[in-house]
Design an enzyme around this catalytic site. Structure first.
Site, PDB file in Angstrom:
ATOM      1  CG  HIS A   1      -1.758  -1.275   1.341  1.00 13.02           C
ATOM      2  ND1 HIS A   1      -2.404  -1.506   2.119  1.00 13.02           N
ATOM      3  CD2 HIS A   1      -2.959  -1.450   0.564  1.00 13.02           C
ATOM      4  CE1 HIS A   1      -2.768  -2.654   2.551  1.00 13.02           C
ATOM      5  NE2 HIS A   1      -3.539  -2.023   1.191  1.00 13.02           N
TER       6      HIS A   1
ATOM      7  CE  LYS B   1     -13.379  -6.776   4.115  1.00 16.42           C
ATOM      8  NZ  LYS B   1     -12.895  -6.843   3.204  1.00 16.42           N
TER       9      LYS B   1
ATOM     10  NE  ARG C   1      -1.754  -8.160  -3.887  1.00 10.76           N
ATOM     11  CZ  ARG C   1      -3.066  -8.548  -3.440  1.00 10.76           C
ATOM     12  NH1 ARG C   1      -2.494  -9.218  -2.166  1.00 10.76           N
ATOM     13  NH2 ARG C   1      -4.427  -8.705  -3.664  1.00 10.76           N
TER      14      ARG C   1
ATOM     15  CB  SER D   1      -4.265  -6.534   4.159  1.00 17.32           C
ATOM     16  OG  SER D   1      -3.722  -5.924   3.648  1.00 17.32           O
TER      17      SER D   1
END
Length: 172
Positions: free
Chosen positions: A35, A59, A108, A146
């Site tokens: 990030h 979440k 990515r 993450s």
């Protein structure tokens, strides 16, 4: 940094020249070196970047919103054109609230790209005024995710290779 200062000064002197304001949205639970890499590389493109920490009530985050905002401030303390702010709801609505016409997204790999392309196209349908800039992370950060960082932490592993130093010191 000098070019951004000159542009900012020019915007003040020529009031009709709009600032290029971008939002870099995510949960940042936690912020990773990937990030950070994306955001630091995006800085020369914009006058101001707002890191939008999305709050999703469905979440369960590992780290509190307050902790994530504090980490973002600590990691980017050296960059005056960056600020972090929490938001709920659609990212496009948040962009409207803060006056941003650009979104920064990082990828990515090819899987990330397909997902981000879909999000960018849907955002464009919702808000034709918002453009999305997609940057590929530098290769050394490509495997960092993450979710994996959180799993390592749950198992008492060392994540210092995957998160910025300020966060590693705080966690460890």
């Amino acid at each position: 940094m000098h070019a951004n200062f000159v542009r900012l000064a020019f915007c003040i002197l020529v009031p009709n020249l709009p600032m290029k304001r971008a939002v870099f949205p995510g949960s940042f639970d936690p912020l990773t070196k990937g990030h950070e890499n994306i955001l630091r590389r995006a800085l020369p493109l914009f006058d101001e970047v707002i890191i939008g920490v999305g709050v999703n009530s469905s979440k369960q985050s590992m780290f509190s919103l307050e902790q994530r905002l504090a980490w973002l401030e600590a990691v980017f303390v050296d960059v005056p054109q960056v600020r972090a702010e929490a938001y709920e709801g659609l990212t496009a609505d948040f962009c409207d609230r803060v006056g941003a016409t650009w979104l920064i997204r990082g990828v990515r790999n090819g899987g990330d790209f397909e997902y981000e392309r879909t999000i960018a196209q849907m955002t464009r349908q919702l808000r034709p005024s918002i453009e999305t800039v997609i940057l590929f992370t530098d290769p050394e950060h490509a495997p960092i995710h993450s979710t994996v960082v959180r799993e390592i932490l749950r198992n008492n592993g060392d994540v210092s290779a995957f998160v910025p130093e300020a966060i590693a010191k705080s966690i460890g």
